[in-house]
Motif scaffolding. Structure first.
Motif, mmCIF file in Angstrom:
data_model
loop_
_atom_site.group_PDB
_atom_site.id
_atom_site.type_symbol
_atom_site.label_atom_id
_atom_site.label_comp_id
_atom_site.label_asym_id
_atom_site.label_seq_id
_atom_site.Cartn_x
_atom_site.Cartn_y
_atom_site.Cartn_z
ATOM 1 N N LEU A 306 -11.562 17.785 -2.350
ATOM 2 C CA LEU A 306 -10.362 17.947 -2.390
ATOM 3 C C LEU A 306 -9.710 16.575 -2.526
ATOM 4 C CD1 LEU A 306 -7.202 19.455 -2.734
ATOM 5 C CD2 LEU A 306 -7.618 19.393 -0.233
ATOM 6 N N TYR A 307 -8.955 15.957 -3.536
ATOM 7 C CA TYR A 307 -8.488 14.542 -3.808
ATOM 8 C C TYR A 307 -6.898 14.928 -3.376
ATOM 9 C CZ TYR A 307 -6.229 10.632 -5.696
ATOM 10 O OH TYR A 307 -5.508 9.517 -5.738
ATOM 11 N N LEU A 308 -6.148 14.072 -2.532
ATOM 12 C CA LEU A 308 -4.662 14.167 -2.308
ATOM 13 C C LEU A 308 -4.252 12.541 -2.863
ATOM 14 C CD1 LEU A 308 -4.691 15.896 1.024
ATOM 15 C CD2 LEU A 308 -4.188 16.878 -1.095
ATOM 16 N N GLU A 309 -3.279 12.778 -3.735
ATOM 17 C CA GLU A 309 -2.657 11.511 -4.116
ATOM 18 C C GLU A 309 -1.271 11.329 -3.315
ATOM 19 O OE1 GLU A 309 -1.741 8.162 -6.349
ATOM 20 O OE2 GLU A 309 -3.310 9.444 -6.581
ATOM 21 N N ASN A 310 -1.374 10.049 -2.935
ATOM 22 C CA ASN A 310 -0.284 9.684 -1.748
ATOM 23 C C ASN A 310 0.912 8.714 -2.675
ATOM 24 O OD1 ASN A 310 1.399 8.646 0.314
ATOM 25 N ND2 ASN A 310 -0.174 7.806 1.540
ATOM 26 N N SER A 311 2.002 9.058 -2.254
ATOM 27 C CA SER A 311 3.197 8.393 -2.777
ATOM 28 C C SER A 311 4.250 8.081 -1.779
ATOM 29 C CB SER A 311 3.621 8.966 -4.101
ATOM 30 O OG SER A 311 5.070 8.445 -4.827
ATOM 31 N N GLY A 312 4.294 7.066 -1.060
ATOM 32 C CA GLY A 312 5.277 6.682 -0.183
ATOM 33 C C GLY A 312 4.805 5.422 0.367
ATOM 34 N N ILE A 313 5.902 4.860 1.340
ATOM 35 C CA ILE A 313 5.686 3.639 2.245
ATOM 36 C C ILE A 313 4.601 4.046 2.999
ATOM 37 C CG2 ILE A 313 6.860 1.916 3.385
ATOM 38 C CD1 ILE A 313 9.327 2.962 2.508
ATOM 39 N N PRO A 314 3.449 3.043 2.899
ATOM 40 C CA PRO A 314 2.339 3.178 3.866
ATOM 41 C C PRO A 314 2.626 3.338 5.376
ATOM 42 C CG PRO A 314 1.774 1.622 1.978
ATOM 43 C CD PRO A 314 3.108 1.956 2.000
ATOM 44 N N GLY A 315 2.167 4.466 5.999
ATOM 45 C CA GLY A 315 2.396 4.444 7.502
ATOM 46 C C GLY A 315 3.914 4.880 7.930
ATOM 47 N N VAL A 316 4.735 5.033 6.686
ATOM 48 C CA VAL A 316 6.182 5.387 7.230
ATOM 49 C C VAL A 316 6.492 6.682 6.403
ATOM 50 C CG1 VAL A 316 8.565 4.396 7.070
ATOM 51 C CG2 VAL A 316 6.735 2.846 7.596
#
Length: 760
Positions: A306-316
């Motif tokens: 399962l691959y999950l694509e992240n879109s956000g401020i890292p760690g926040v």
């Protein structure tokens, strides 16, 4: 005779000094029976389809965890492999493999180098990942702690002393939400993602919660608190990282998870009551170079990644916005029977990290096609994984699936001992989830010089897979008096089967009349038969090892042409090779032989040690004498098998071992060596005095600068002393050690030496 006289005189002197009898008995064993020093070799050649295998004797792999590390200090990342062993729970039962990377650009070019395995802690278990946490360029060890989390060993590498590790954190802690200070939980069946989530330069942790429904984010505060990265100071920042939950019945994600309540960066996410399970392997990496942490998850509930694509401020404000449950769906999707695990490193020296997919469990999962290689044809900031093959590294070694049970037999009657390798089985898919099918592989002995050589002939000798059995293993001897050795098969259910040699070259066998479940012999589980004339009446008797670690003895009361095996005892010689401290099982695997006309017995066991017994002749109803429970210092966990033969006619037998990982290792006292091997003629080094009272000296014969490490191992295999040396002559104070027999290990770069010593 003169040597024996000198030895007897020495023993008499020791008695006069009131040395304990137990020490003298051990000394006798070492001096008379363990004089030859067996070492592991990798140089003997093995050919498949006329092509030499690069690493034939690497021992096989079932559930390998891969980590990159520079083992030899040449600046090139080598390979550490930790192989899980199902059912093995005692220290040292899990396999460690080390491979040197030759660094050929654009090529997978690893060479098995067992000399480096001993540098690692030998009691690692459940899972191991190597990651540099203190920014010194040397990968440290993260592993499961029985206390319910992670233990960390620091890599103490220095150019002068080489590789070594010391326990830095017996248990890693974190400050949880609500200011609760407790162990940072990682299950023994989960793999955490050990990555820098927020990009501040220190090592953070992503791990599944206790119930497994969401991911916790533990931020390392080393940079914030101390402006350095050489420590682990964790605070839990999220109980539901990136607003993602996980499906409770298969490996898929729930995006914008309803049980995640996001408030603001100062009031972190809170996990709801959603539950799942333990059994997930997490990988964190930046798929597309946008600075945030994307994830790949393998799971016990699915054959997919399962691959999950992240879109956000890292760690926040990390937030998973899309998923690919058939990753990589743009190429060949991963379809791996039971609990795949992803690993990310540059496997082919082209600068781009590749994806290797293996197993997080050894039970009912791929054991042959078990390391999928996806080459990164993009870059580390634009990862594009292209499927290449399903046997990364394992296609370079002898590997017969799960379990390897080796016996020598001259199949083609050319006077050379060939290898027949039985197995527990190859895992095979079916509608019920899979099963094991056992075969016996045949490797033809083509040795023509000082170096043993073999060539692969078939993985299904005599079409024995047609039996539909599990755990097939063979022993050979002429039972019907026609001059041709016949075959007895053992199997996992505890029965034996009798096959008559057809007298052909190469040998072929036909099931004897009533040969299946022959004479209703049943030893319970895991019959490991061996044919030998133990009572010296001219008839081959049957000795059978079994799961509990004892030996069954069936005396041949028939004739030279008609064997009749009569049960005598299930505790032959009162042999028991089970270590009852750690296990109920012994998995005894016997072999009788003659030493100067006197019967001796070798038995391997579940823990991977080789036991030697004597006092056998004229004592078949008594107790055999245990000479050593670690003869030749051979250790090949888990469920070791073995056989011995003089493969190159130099007068000294080689010993080949099998194990549950499905491969083989070869030991000898004198073979030509390969560059990655460590072989030391005794004349290069002197160890004295031996026996020793207070101070032991080891002296290199050439007076030049020397530096390395030494260790002293007690007879139980425990390291009781360790240190560095910096001279050609070195003295070790061992006055504090109890009386007994120890092994001195000396390591200097690609040089190693082992010597048994007696402390008086």
């Amino acid at each position: 005779m003169n040597q024996l006289h000198q030895f007897n005189r020495f023993i008499a002197i020791m008695f006069s000094r009131k040395i304990p009898l137990s020490v003298l008995m051990l000394l006798c064993c070492i001096s008379l029976s363990n004089a030859q020093l067996y070492q592991k070799y990798t140089s003997p050649k093995v050919y498949v389809n006329n092509k030499a295998l690069p690493n034939p004797w690497a021992g096989g792999l079932n559930a390998p965890f891969y980590s990159a590390i520079d083992l030899n200090g040449d600046g090139i990342k080598d390979l550490f492999v930790f192989d899980k062993q199902n059912g093995a729970t005692y220290p040292g039962s899990y396999k460690i493999r080390t491979f040197i990377n030759n660094g050929t650009q654009g090529k997978t070019d690893y060479v098995y180098a067992p000399a480096y395995e001993r540098f690692f802690p030998q009691d690692l278990h459940d899972w191991v990942l190597l990651v540099d946490y203190d920014c010194d360029g040397h990968e440290d060890i993260f592993t499961y702690s029985y206390s319910g989390g992670m233990a960390v060993y620091h890599n103490d590498y220095t150019p002068g002393n080489g590789l070594s590790f010391s326990l830095k954190y017996p248990l890693v802690y974190s400050t949880f939400l609500g200011n609760v200070y407790a162990n940072l939980y990682v299950s023994n069946v989960n793999l955490p993602a050990l990555v820098d989530v927020n990009g501040d330069g220190d090592l953070d942790v992503l791990t599944f919660t206790l119930l497994g429904g969401t991911i916790e984010y533990h931020e390392n505060m080393a940079k914030e608190l101390y402006n350095r990265c050489d420590t682990l100071v964790y605070q839990q920042k999220r109980q539901c990282y990136a607003q993602v939950g996980f499906n409770p019945i298969h490996n898929a994600a729930i995006l914008n998870y309803a049980n995640c309540f996001y408030f603001n960066p100062n009031n972190p996410d809170t996990a709801g009551t959603g539950t799942r399970h333990n059994g997930s392997s997490l990988l964190g990496f930046d798929q597309n170079g946008d600075g945030d942490m994307d994830l790949i998850n393998g799971d016990i509930l699915g054959n997919n990644l399962l691959y999950l694509e992240n879109s956000g401020i890292p760690g926040v404000t990390d937030s998973m916005i899309s998923q690919d449950s058939l990753f990589p769906s743009y190429d060949v999707s991963v379809n791996y029977q039971t609990f795949p695990a992803p690993f990310y490193f540059d496997a082919d020296n082209d600068g781009a990290k590749d994806l290797i997919v293996s197993a997080s469990s050894e039970l009912f999962t791929e054991d042959y096609n078990n390391s999928l290689f996806y080459k990164n044809i993009g870059s580390n900031t634009n990862n594009i994984f292209h499927f290449v093959k399903n046997r990364f590294l394992t296609d370079e070694m002898i590997d017969v699936g799960t379990g390897s049970y080796v016996r020598f037999f001259d199949v083609d009657n050319d006077g050379k001992q060939d290898m027949l390798i039985g197995n527990y089985g190859y895992f095979t898919h079916d509608s019920a989830g899979g099963h094991y099918e056992s075969k016996i592989a045949y490797y033809h002995n083509i040795t023509s010089g000082a170096l043993p050589e073999f060539e692969f002939v078939t993985n299904d000798f005599n079409n024995l897979s047609s039996l539909g059995k599990v755990g097939l293993n063979a022993t050979f001897g002429d039972l019907n008096g026609d001059g041709f050795p016949d075959m007895i098969l053992g199997e996992s259910l505890g029965f034996i089967h009798y096959y008559i040699n057809n007298g052909t070259v190469p040998a072929s066998f036909t099931l004897a009349p009533n040969g299946m479940n022959f004479q209703n012999i049943d030893v319970g589980n895991n019959s490991k038969p061996y044919l030998a004339d133990v009572n010296n009446d001219g008839l081959l008797d049957l000795i059978i090892g079994e799961r509990l670690g004892f030996l069954y003895y069936y005396r041949n009361t028939g004739t030279a042409t008609n064997p009749v095996f009569t049960y005598i005892t299930n505790k032959f010689g009162n042999v028991n090779v089970t270590d009852t401290v750690y296990s109920y099982n012994g998995y005894s695997y016997p072999r009788f032989y003659k030493e100067n006309g006197v019967s001796k017995l070798l038995v391997s066991n579940e823990k991977g040690y080789l036991f030697k017994y004597d006092n056998i002749d004229n004592n078949l109803g008594g107790t055999f004498n245990l000479v050593s429970n670690n003869i030749y210092s051979i250790h090949e966990p888990y469920q070791m098998s073995f056989d011995m033969a003089d493969l190159n006619n130099d007068g000294s037998p080689e010993i080949i071992t099998g194990c549950n990982a499905g491969g083989l290792s070869i030991y000898s006292t004198n073979l030509p060596t390969a560059t990655n091997e460590i072989k030391t003629p005794e004349k290069q080094l002197a160890v004295y005095p031996n026996p020793v009272y207070k101070e032991l000296t080891f002296e290199f014969k050439n007076d030049k600068p020397h530096s390395g490490v030494f260790s002293i191992i007690d007879i139980a295999g425990k390291e009781v002393m360790k240190g560095n040396f910096h001279s050609y002559m070195n003295k070790i104070s061992i006055a504090s050690l109890p009386q007994g027999v120890y092994t001195l290990h000396i390591i200097e770069n690609n040089f190693t030496y082992s010597q048994r010593v007696v402390k008086l």
